[in-house]
Structures are given as structure tokens and as C-alpha cells.
Design an enzyme around this catalytic site. Sequence first.
Site, PDB file in Angstrom:
ATOM      1  N   GLU A 186      -4.730  -1.201 -29.156  1.00 33.27           N
ATOM      2  CA  GLU A 186      -4.670   0.014 -28.337  1.00 33.27           C
ATOM      3  C   GLU A 186      -4.149  -0.430 -26.978  1.00 33.27           C
ATOM      4  OE1 GLU A 186      -4.844   2.023 -25.752  1.00 33.27           O
ATOM      5  OE2 GLU A 186      -6.915   2.729 -25.751  1.00 33.27           O
ATOM      6  N   GLU A 195       2.532  -0.832 -21.181  1.00 34.70           N
ATOM      7  CA  GLU A 195       1.585  -1.952 -21.218  1.00 34.70           C
ATOM      8  C   GLU A 195       2.097  -3.118 -22.056  1.00 34.70           C
ATOM      9  OE1 GLU A 195      -2.393  -0.888 -22.194  1.00 34.70           O
ATOM     10  OE2 GLU A 195      -2.568   0.573 -20.576  1.00 34.70           O
TER      11      GLU A 195
END
Length: 738
Positions: A186, A195
Site C-alpha cells: 500500500e 510514493e
Amino acid sequence: MLSGILKPLIFTFPRRPAAAATTVRTMGSSGESTQRMFQLKTDLLTGKSEWVVIEEEEEDKTTPKALLARTSYLDMLNDTRRNRAYRHAIDNAVSKPCHVLDIGAGTGLLSMMAARAMGLTDRKGDSSCSNGKVTACESYLPMVKLMRKVLRSNGMDGKIRLVNKRSDELEVGSDIHSRADILISEILDSELLGEGLIPTLQHAHDNLLVENPLTVPYRATTYGQLVECTYLRDMHDLVNREAELADGIRLVPSGTAGLLGIKKQQQFAMHCDALKDEIKLLSEPFKVFDFDFWRRPDSSRETEMHIKTTNDGTVHAIISWWLLQLDSVGTIFYSTEPNWIRCPDDVRELESSSDSCDNWCDHWKQSVWFPQSVDMTVLKDEEVHLHALHTETSISYDFKTLNEKRQVAHVDACTDNFQIALSPERNVLYGDSSWRFLMLNAIEKALCQRIDPLCLVADDSIFLAIAIARLSKSSNVIPLFPGLGKKGLQYLQKVCAANSFTMDRIESISKMDLLSTMQDSHQRKINLLVAEPFYYGNDNALPWQNLRFWKERTLLDSILSKDVLIMPCKGLLKVCAMYLPNLWRSRCCLKEVEGFDHSIVNTTLGACGDLPLTEESPFLPFYVWQCGETKILSETATVLEFDFSKPMSSCSGKTPIRFRESGMCHGFVLWIDWVMEAEDNTVLSTGPDNRNWKQAVNLLKKPVEVKEGDFSSTEIEAFFDRSNGEVILQHAFLVNQS
């Protein structure tokens, strides 16, 4: 009478974990590797930075609680839709003993789900059991230390192997026993890729996973939609807005658009539902890219789309979101789409198998991309040609209509390395005619009182530096630019001619040199000290952290003239009570999350709602207008006054606040109104009605219902400590005695 006991609410000033951090591995006396992390912590009140040492072996002493208190971890763990979707997908994927790798493990929730699905929780054994293994990879040491506590409290510390490294540092045979059969991750931001999703997946497929692994999630799809919205236009179009103004200030003169503005080719996370009444949809949602987690992704791709417009209008932005398919068969989904967007038929069909999207959360928002052309008009049923490109970390667009003559696509060629990148909100502010009028009016009045102004701009306000140099031909301006530094001076050099001043009236000197050279009694003293206040790079600051201006004024006291004019001359700490149900739920204390006890993380992650009596809620910075459902329940009151004509001092205040609306009170919102000019009471408000500033939110442990006949008012008491810049807030609800 007072119906409760006054409780102190305290805030401190550490930076978010996004600040610089360095990890060092050392060998202990036993030959085992241990970790020590150096986290850069900045005191926003003084601007000074220091390195905080975080030791791996010490659980509590070396990890400042506030390092994680203002992150999105708590909000994410309170996202029931997300947690449930991952649980169902993991239960389906982990159907037999295997090796599961969890990258970016956080508190270890997904790792524990995998261990439970594999049956590791039902038998004695440890993470080296040959029948099944779970390896949790987490690079951020404070989170690793927190994860250990969570695993221990759930009896999982011997069943999950925790590795404190980046995933691209893992080696099979040393860090992990073998290549993993299943990847759980995640590592998604609001744009999806920010990210490092792509390089993480690439390295994992090349080095850490078996061939044809199972993955959770399975696939992500990004979508976009063309919209018209005046506020979104204002967030990136400073050039045209400034051209409409008659004040003569040109922050972005012709030919210099690249010097100042928001970052180009970048998406910005935003709660677009807050603008639903102002947005005109110009197209149906369209699919942009698919990203498969189960196979190695490409570093970059391009695609061409033909988008049919649904309305006449001007394309001010592309709003984008993503749809996450967590399982391989397509039954478990999670979407970040805005509630008001009507999805295409195929997406709606997929979403029918998931929970309602009507759940506000702050960890994932929508993304907004601003076109380089600010005047791209379209007609209904026109076909727009859209080019999309993704790199390893971002998605960008480029488009043009078939009738290119109608498109005004002036893109400035200035690409200087010292471009000043503003937040979209500050871009709005600098083009706002009302704000500029207020500031210029206050400056003109101050300059009228000075024959030969020696002005010190104490913050990073390029606007004030330009305005003073332009309005007073006899002024000398010393801009400190504590955040901008040389970039600020280089910028002034580029725009001085367009603003009718020369750089010989701008003095470049550091604060320390200024103090040393002006101590001489024969030297001129500063007779005009100004600030907005605005400190570059401190977009996530609480309102009173801008009292750095007061701190600077105090340090410079010896070089200020006796009759110095100070702008702003005062700061008023304002407070009101508000209905904030969505925000309160997202910051609630955790208990069990999908069957795993997380109560041990509450204090560290900055929980507010349902806190024990012995714990205190932190102040959190938010754009309140983007916090889902909101309503102001009380009148606004001044609880503290800061007098900038005097050196910084501690101060306290107390005030009653009457409720003007019935409803559920979830907390208090605080902000500073800056008194720019006292004679005419020229005040710049930064409250919740103003979109361009963040306010401080302090949430109650338990919501309180306020209505006539019960709690009709509350008493607020506040204290400001000059030694550390902390604000302490106390409150007590008052019972109506009538």
C-alpha cells in the site's frame, strides 16, 4: 456554572517525517547490526534545525511522539472501506501456506492479515516456519518501533519477520529467506505514483518475487475529467489575473512567467467535493492508464485520447482519481473518485460490488492537474485530443482542440533554475485584488509617515519587497528572505525594471551581518519593519508558527529606531466552535482494526477522538473548508492578543463563546487575524471562511451537543509560551442556568 474540569491542550513544533532523515547501521558488541536514524527537526518559530537521534533499541526515549502525530497514518487506519477491502483481498489470495512480502508495512496491519489468512496465528511457531512466512518491510525507523509494539500486543511478534530497510535494499538469502509468492503493498498517494510505486514494483519483480506472483492490489486504473472552475483557474493563473489589476505591481511581468508560480507538470492533491457547487463538468470521466501490480511495470508510457466534450466552457483543470482492483477476479474495489462525479458505465458496474464512496478521508484525495494554457475554450460535442504521459513518479497531460486558433496557448520559455514554486493557495492569494488592495493601502499609509524609509522585510514576502521599492523612490529595502535566500534576490533582479525600481535600493545582507553592522550608534536604524507574514516552505505550519515574525522583531530590537513602524502591528488569536464530523471520525482513537488491536498507536499517531482523560489532543493544521461536512456553531472570539510593537512575551487570555447554532460540537478552530494598520483597523483574516490559509483544529475527546437550554456557551482560556512557541488551550462548556 462550569460543567467540567479545565484540561490543558498542548502543541509542540516538530516536523513531519517527510523531513530529511539519514539511517546509519552499526555493529554491536554481539556482532548484530543495529540501526540509528538521524531525523532533521525544524523549529518553525525560529527557523533553526537540529538532528534528532532515534535509536533502534530504545522503544520510547529516543522517538519524539510528534514525529508521527501529524501524518496520515491514523486517518488511513480509520478508513474502514480500505481496511475491509484489503482484508477480503488478502483472505482470497492467501489460501495456503506460502511466502508473503509486505512492502511499506506501516503498523503491520496487512502483514497480520496475511499471517491470519495463512493460519500462522492458530499454531505455535515463528516467522521461519517452513509452511508459511510473512516478511514485513518498513524503512522508517519510528514506524518500525511502533510496528513492533503492535505485533507484540497482538501476539504476532514471533510470526512475522520485520526488516527495517527500503525494499530496494532487501537481499534474498539474508534479509528474506526466499523469493516471495505474494506481494502485498500500500504505497499509493493521491496521484497513485508519487510514493515510488513503479520503481518499487520493478525492483520487487526483478529481485524479490517468484515468476507470476499473486499481488494485492492486482491493478490500479487512473481516470480523469475536464472541468471548468474559477477557483481552480485562480490556483495556477497568476499572469492573466495580474494583468487585470491596476495597482501596477507585476509579480510576473511579461516574459518571466517561469520565475514564479506553481510547479508545472505536477498534480496537486485536493478534496474536490468541497468545490462541487462551483465546478462545471466539460466531459464524462475517461480512462487514462492501467497499472498492473502482478507484472513488472514500464518506467514510462504515453497514450493518446479523444475526449468528447459535454458542455461549452473553458478547461481550467483535469481532475483525476484512481480505481483500485484488489483481487485478480475483479470483485473487490476501492475508488478515490469524488462523490459528485458520475462514473462511466463500466466503472459504475465495478463499483457496485464495493461499499459506497460517500466516506470522507484525508489520506487519499483527488488530484488536480492544471493545463499550461489557461484559456482553452471548448464547445459541446467537440473532440479534444489529449496526450497523457506517465513517468516513474507522476502523470501529466498535454492537449489541444481541433480548432487550434481558439486556444490561447502562451507558454513562457523562461526556465531559470531559481524559479520560486508557490503553493496553489498562495498563487490565488497573490492574484487576489482584495488582498493586494489591503496590503498596498497599509504600506502606503506607513510610507507616508517616513520621509526616508529604511525598511526591513522580515519574512519571505516578495510582494512587500516589490511594493515598497516601487511606491517609495527614497526607500531602501532589506529583504531577509529566510526561506527563499538567493532565489528571492535573483527574482527581484529579474522583475525590478517592470516594477519601476532599481536593485541599488535593495540591500542584500544576512540577519547576523545586519545585527553586527548596525549596532554602531552612528548607523541608521530600521524605521519600518514589515511582513505578511509568510515563510517559504512552511505550508503545513500552524497559525501561531508565523509568530516567527514576532521572534525576529525581538531579536532585531537593538537595530530598530525608537519610532519604528511595524506592520502588522498586532496579531489576534481567534477561536470558534465547529461541527466537524468527518474530520473527527478520521482522527478517532483506534481500537480493533479488522480484528487486530491498534490501541497502542493512538498517542503516537496523534489521535484525538475518544482519547482517555489522561491524554491530550494535538493541534492539527487543516484547510477547514476541505474537511467534509462543516458548520460554524458559535460566534468568533479573540482569546489572545500579540502586540508586535513590543518584544515577544508570554501572554494569556480568557473569553466566553456563545453558540449561535444548535448541533454537535466536535472541536475548536483557531487562526490569527493580522492587524496590518491600527488607525483604520485594517485586518487580514485567515479564518475558516478564507480558503488560502490553514487553520489550527483541536478536536474534542467526545463531541458535545449544544442547543438552547443546555450548553449555550463555552469558556476558552489560552496561554502562549514565548520560550517554545507553544499554545495551551483550555475549555469548559457552560450550563445554561436560566
